[in-house]
Design an enzyme around this catalytic site. Sequence first.
Site, PDB file in Angstrom:
ATOM      1  N   TYR A  25       1.482  -0.931   0.003  1.00  0.00           N
ATOM      2  CA  TYR A  25       0.247  -0.026  -0.009  1.00  0.00           C
ATOM      3  C   TYR A  25       1.496   1.699   0.048  1.00  0.00           C
ATOM      4  O   TYR A  25       0.892   1.990  -0.817  1.00  0.00           O
ATOM      5  CB  TYR A  25      -1.286   0.443   0.664  1.00  0.00           C
ATOM      6  CG  TYR A  25      -2.541  -1.042   1.389  1.00  0.00           C
ATOM      7  CD1 TYR A  25      -3.324  -1.130   0.249  1.00  0.00           C
ATOM      8  CD2 TYR A  25      -1.606  -2.562   2.296  1.00  0.00           C
ATOM      9  CE1 TYR A  25      -3.839  -2.254   0.518  1.00  0.00           C
ATOM     10  CE2 TYR A  25      -2.956  -3.520   2.427  1.00  0.00           C
ATOM     11  CZ  TYR A  25      -3.608  -3.089   1.619  1.00  0.00           C
ATOM     12  OH  TYR A  25      -4.861  -4.198   1.579  1.00  0.00           O
ATOM     13  N   ASN A  60     -12.103  -1.332  -4.739  1.00  0.00           N
ATOM     14  CA  ASN A  60     -13.020  -1.807  -5.418  1.00  0.00           C
ATOM     15  C   ASN A  60     -13.294  -3.534  -6.338  1.00  0.00           C
ATOM     16  O   ASN A  60     -14.164  -4.110  -6.099  1.00  0.00           O
ATOM     17  CB  ASN A  60     -10.934  -2.765  -5.554  1.00  0.00           C
ATOM     18  CG  ASN A  60     -11.131  -3.675  -7.163  1.00  0.00           C
ATOM     19  OD1 ASN A  60     -11.682  -3.741  -8.569  1.00  0.00           O
ATOM     20  ND2 ASN A  60      -9.838  -4.509  -7.156  1.00  0.00           N
ATOM     21  N   CYS A  96      -6.611  -6.540  -6.623  1.00  0.00           N
ATOM     22  CA  CYS A  96      -6.123  -5.907  -5.271  1.00  0.00           C
ATOM     23  C   CYS A  96      -4.974  -6.498  -4.220  1.00  0.00           C
ATOM     24  O   CYS A  96      -4.807  -6.322  -3.340  1.00  0.00           O
ATOM     25  CB  CYS A  96      -7.369  -4.951  -4.372  1.00  0.00           C
ATOM     26  SG  CYS A  96      -8.548  -6.362  -4.731  1.00  0.00           S
ATOM     27  N   HIS A  97      -5.524  -7.777  -4.544  1.00  0.00           N
ATOM     28  CA  HIS A  97      -5.260  -9.240  -3.749  1.00  0.00           C
ATOM     29  C   HIS A  97      -3.725  -9.030  -3.772  1.00  0.00           C
ATOM     30  O   HIS A  97      -2.834  -9.703  -3.026  1.00  0.00           O
ATOM     31  CB  HIS A  97      -5.505 -10.558  -4.036  1.00  0.00           C
ATOM     32  CG  HIS A  97      -5.118 -10.655  -5.710  1.00  0.00           C
ATOM     33  ND1 HIS A  97      -6.042 -10.716  -6.790  1.00  0.00           N
ATOM     34  CD2 HIS A  97      -4.587 -12.070  -5.432  1.00  0.00           C
ATOM     35  CE1 HIS A  97      -5.680 -11.113  -7.505  1.00  0.00           C
ATOM     36  NE2 HIS A  97      -4.423 -12.308  -7.265  1.00  0.00           N
ATOM     37  N   GLU A 111      -1.301 -17.606  -8.040  1.00  0.00           N
ATOM     38  CA  GLU A 111      -0.388 -17.013  -8.669  1.00  0.00           C
ATOM     39  C   GLU A 111       1.328 -17.331  -8.209  1.00  0.00           C
ATOM     40  O   GLU A 111       2.313 -16.883  -9.230  1.00  0.00           O
ATOM     41  CB  GLU A 111      -0.725 -15.914  -8.578  1.00  0.00           C
ATOM     42  CG  GLU A 111      -1.702 -15.512  -9.319  1.00  0.00           C
ATOM     43  CD  GLU A 111      -2.658 -13.892  -8.830  1.00  0.00           C
ATOM     44  OE1 GLU A 111      -1.587 -12.882  -8.499  1.00  0.00           O
ATOM     45  OE2 GLU A 111      -3.582 -13.573  -9.230  1.00  0.00           O
TER      46      GLU A 111
END
Length: 123
Positions: free
Chosen positions: A57, A78, A86-87, A117
């Site tokens: 952030y 979002n 946003c993860h 991912e």
Amino acid sequence: MLAPRDRVAERACAQVERYVDDPEFRFDLPLAAGGTPFQRRVWRKISAIESGRTRSYGELARELQSAPRAVGQACGANPLPLVVPCHRVLAAGGIGGFAHSEGGFHLKVKRWLLAHEGAAAAR
């Protein structure tokens, strides 16, 4: 299970399936997320984070000349959290929140997405 009602929904379903099969898949949908000008700036930054990578952030806030809390609020607002990933945005000292939640189901989803991912933060 509901069938998609239009071409965009059909395309979205197909792209979610592709993402599940290939975490490096990038969504390409004609969606208008709305939001404030600041939120849209944050979402554009988030959309540029590659699969398997994370940002904090604070990093995004510095680039946007803002505050980490404001970036976090934009992340939580979002409306397309899989498409605008946003993860991939984390707190300086840990995983942070997800969808305005600090625990429970939402953080399990965030951890799963990061692990899917291959992001080091998921470990």
